[in-house]
Design an enzyme around this catalytic site. Structure first.
Site, PDB file in Angstrom:
ATOM      1  NE  ARG A 108      -3.286   2.134   3.216  1.00  0.00           N
ATOM      2  CZ  ARG A 108      -2.825   3.077   4.040  1.00  0.00           C
ATOM      3  NH1 ARG A 108      -1.576   3.008   4.485  1.00  0.00           N
ATOM      4  NH2 ARG A 108      -3.600   4.076   4.394  1.00  0.00           N
TER       5      ARG A 108
ATOM      6  CB  ILE B 107       7.192 -14.584  10.680  1.00  0.00           C
ATOM      7  CG1 ILE B 107       7.533 -16.012  10.242  1.00  0.00           C
ATOM      8  CG2 ILE B 107       5.893 -14.096  10.057  1.00  0.00           C
ATOM      9  CD1 ILE B 107       6.594 -17.063  10.864  1.00  0.00           C
ATOM     10  CG  ASP B 108      11.864 -17.417   9.787  1.00  0.00           C
ATOM     11  OD1 ASP B 108      10.770 -17.642  10.320  1.00  0.00           O
ATOM     12  OD2 ASP B 108      12.451 -18.238   9.051  1.00  0.00           O
TER      13      ASP B 108
ATOM     14  N   GLY C 190       6.741 -15.789  29.610  1.00  0.00           N
ATOM     15  CA  GLY C 190       7.275 -16.349  30.863  1.00  0.00           C
ATOM     16  C   GLY C 190       7.550 -17.833  30.767  1.00  0.00           C
TER      17      GLY C 190
ATOM     18  CE  LYS D  76       6.462 -23.158  36.997  1.00  0.00           C
ATOM     19  NZ  LYS D  76       6.971 -21.924  36.439  1.00  0.00           N
ATOM     20  NE  ARG D  77       2.685 -32.409  40.509  1.00  0.00           N
ATOM     21  CZ  ARG D  77       3.694 -33.242  40.764  1.00  0.00           C
ATOM     22  NH1 ARG D  77       4.567 -32.950  41.702  1.00  0.00           N
ATOM     23  NH2 ARG D  77       3.821 -34.360  40.092  1.00  0.00           N
TER      24      ARG D  77
ATOM     25  CG  HIS E  66       1.801 -22.650   7.583  1.00  0.00           C
ATOM     26  ND1 HIS E  66       2.165 -23.963   7.712  1.00  0.00           N
ATOM     27  CD2 HIS E  66       2.638 -22.109   6.673  1.00  0.00           C
ATOM     28  CE1 HIS E  66       3.181 -24.212   6.900  1.00  0.00           C
ATOM     29  NE2 HIS E  66       3.485 -23.109   6.258  1.00  0.00           N
ATOM     30  CG  LEU E  67      -2.506 -21.129  14.257  1.00  0.00           C
ATOM     31  CD1 LEU E  67      -2.413 -21.507  15.727  1.00  0.00           C
ATOM     32  CD2 LEU E  67      -3.621 -20.110  14.057  1.00  0.00           C
ATOM     33  CD  GLN E  68       4.582 -20.125  14.761  1.00  0.00           C
ATOM     34  OE1 GLN E  68       5.599 -19.806  15.351  1.00  0.00           O
ATOM     35  NE2 GLN E  68       4.437 -21.313  14.193  1.00  0.00           N
TER      36      GLN E  68
HETATM   37  O1  LIG Z   1       5.761 -21.669   3.667  1.00  0.00           O
HETATM   38  P1  LIG Z   1       6.462 -22.931   3.938  1.00  0.00           P
HETATM   39  O2  LIG Z   1       6.964 -23.518   2.674  1.00  0.00           O
HETATM   40  O3  LIG Z   1       5.644 -23.856   4.759  1.00  0.00           O
HETATM   41  O4  LIG Z   1       7.788 -22.589   4.756  1.00  0.00           O
HETATM   42  C1  LIG Z   1       7.947 -22.611   6.119  1.00  0.00           C
HETATM   43  C2  LIG Z   1       9.087 -21.690   6.489  1.00  0.00           C
HETATM   44  O5  LIG Z   1       8.707 -20.351   6.213  1.00  0.00           O
HETATM   45  C3  LIG Z   1       8.812 -19.561   7.391  1.00  0.00           C
HETATM   46  O6  LIG Z   1       7.543 -19.543   8.019  1.00  0.00           O
HETATM   47  C4  LIG Z   1       9.184 -18.138   7.058  1.00  0.00           C
HETATM   48  O7  LIG Z   1      10.425 -18.111   6.438  1.00  0.00           O
HETATM   49  P2  LIG Z   1      10.715 -17.194   5.183  1.00  0.00           P
HETATM   50  O8  LIG Z   1      10.006 -15.899   5.428  1.00  0.00           O
HETATM   51  O9  LIG Z   1      12.196 -17.035   5.167  1.00  0.00           O
HETATM   52  O10 LIG Z   1      10.196 -17.860   3.978  1.00  0.00           O
HETATM   53  C5  LIG Z   1       9.828 -20.320   8.253  1.00  0.00           C
HETATM   54  O11 LIG Z   1       9.703 -19.997   9.619  1.00  0.00           O
HETATM   55  C6  LIG Z   1       9.467 -21.739   7.935  1.00  0.00           C
HETATM   56  O12 LIG Z   1      10.561 -22.594   8.123  1.00  0.00           O
HETATM   57 MG   LIG Z   2      14.019 -16.773   4.934  1.00  0.00          MG
END
Ligand SMILES: O=P(O)(O)OC[C@H]1O[C@](O)(COP(=O)(O)O)[C@@H](O)[C@@H]1O
Ligand SMILES: [Mg+2]
Ligand SMILES: Nc1ncnc2c1ncn2[C@@H]1O[C@H](COP(=O)(O)OP(=O)(O)O)[C@@H](O)[C@H]1O
Length: 319
Positions: A21, A126-127, A185, A213-214, A249-251
């Site tokens: 954008r 995201i890495d 934490g 703490k278990r 991939h939630l992340q």
């Molecule tokens: O999208 P894919 O092929 O499942 O790849 C998973 C990889 O992409 C990532 O989510 C992000 O990495 P990049 O941004 O470098 O592609 C890594 O954390 C993970 O190892």
């Molecule tokens: Mg990368």
């Protein structure tokens, strides 16, 4: 430079839309024609290029993913593939490209620059594993997603006196695990940058249990191997009830945080300013909250490659 393009490449990251954008709107504001390349480098080779208006990038600032879509392109790694990509740009009269992507995409941008196309690279992954920047676009959002998930897993781990092991992303990087670990934490973090001894982990769990703490939360980065395997080893050695969650991939999805939206906007605007001033072959970064633009041929320092001092903080603060 009057015609510029923008593309997203590699793994998507929240905030890519924000940067698209910014490139489109700032480019048009400065009198450029701005084009979107659909599907990353693969789409570039195939000529999937379309002119974008200010309106075309409306309603995306809060959306994860990338409206331009992305790819991992084997063809772009070959000289023939890249020659075809350059021909496609020439056919549209495009002289400059803003590449939004991770370290692989940055390698691709350097190659494109070497073929004569002006490029500026925005670190989008995201890495958080790119040189010359303390933060990459999407990292803050991904960390927040992990923290939210870890808080939930702690609730149920406490109720059942269990160990919750959460595998997080980071292809070769422990950054997400370290940041999210401190923020939620966590009792232990396992990352590729630090040698892992399962005996140390079990000693720590035993000390917690002796202390009453278990339950505990362990974050492991995908770069160290399967979280499920680590959980099996803990069960086999100490007999603890460990439940594993792979966030996967939630992340990668979700609405970008305000921090990522501001970063993406600043970088998108800066990328356009550089290209229109004729400054090319630049990797953007953020250092001490200032936008920096590294030349590709400069030795680019890694400002914050996985800050392992976070592991010590986590270790000392968790009991
Ligand atoms: O999208 P894919 O092929 O499942 O790849 C998973 C990889 O992409 C990532 O989510 C992000 O990495 P990049 O941004 O470098 O592609 C890594 O954390 C993970 O190892
Ligand atoms: Mg990368
Ligand atoms: N050395 C390279 N030369 C040319 N292109 C590359 C190179 N490394 C990566 N690329 C291109 O960048 C794409 C994205 O890289 P990848 O590592 O998958 O993701 P990210 O950019 O998110 O780290 C690759 O699929 C490929 O097309």
């Amino acid at each position: 430079m009057r015609k510029i393009a923008v593309l997203t490449s590699g793994g998507d990251a929240p905030g890519m839309n924000v940067a698209i954008r910014a490139v489109v709107r700032e480019g048009i504001r400065l009198g450029c024609e701005v084009f979107g390349v659909y599907g990353g480098y693969e789409g570039l080779i195939e000529g999937k290029i379309r002119r974008l208006s200010e309106r075309d990038v409306g309603g995306i600032i809060h959306r994860g993913g990338t409206m331009l879509q992305t790819s991992r392109s084997e063809r772009f790694r070959t000289a023939e593939g890249r020659a075809q990509a350059v021909r496609q740009l020439q056919a549209s009269g495009i002289e400059g490209v803003v590449v939004i992507g991770g370290n692989g995409s940055f390698e691709g941008a350097k190659k494109l620059e070497a073929e004569g196309v002006a490029t500026v690279c925005i670190p989008g992954t995201i890495d958080n594993d790119m040189p010359g920047t303390e933060m990459t676009l999407g990292f803050d959002t991904a960390v927040n997603t992990v923290v939210e998930a870890a808080d939930r897993i702690r609730d149920t781990s406490f109720s059942h006196d269990r160990i919750g092991l959460i595998e997080v992303m980071g292809r070769h990087s422990g950054s997400i695990a370290l940041w999210a670990g401190v923020a939620c934490g966590a009792e232990y973090v396992i990352v590729p940058e630090i040698e892992f001894r399962i005996e140390d982990l079990i000693r720590k769990l035993q000390a917690s249990i002796r202390d009453g703490k278990r339950h505990s939360i362990i974050l492991s980065a995908e770069g160290v191997g399967s979280g499920a395997d680590i959980a099996s080893r803990i069960k086999a050695m100490a007999g603890y009830d460990v439940r594993t969650t792979v966030l996967g991939h939630l992340q990668r999805g979700g609405s970008p945080t305000a921090a990522d939206r501001v970063l993406g906007s600043r970088w998108g605007v800066e990328a356009v300013h550089l290209l229109t001033r004729g400054e090319r072959g630049r990797l953007l970064g953020i250092v001490n909250n200032r936008i920096v633009a590294h030349r590709y041929d400069d030795p680019i320092r890694q400002e914050n490659q996985s800050d392992i001092s976070l592991a010590t903080i986590l270790q000392n603060l968790s009991i």
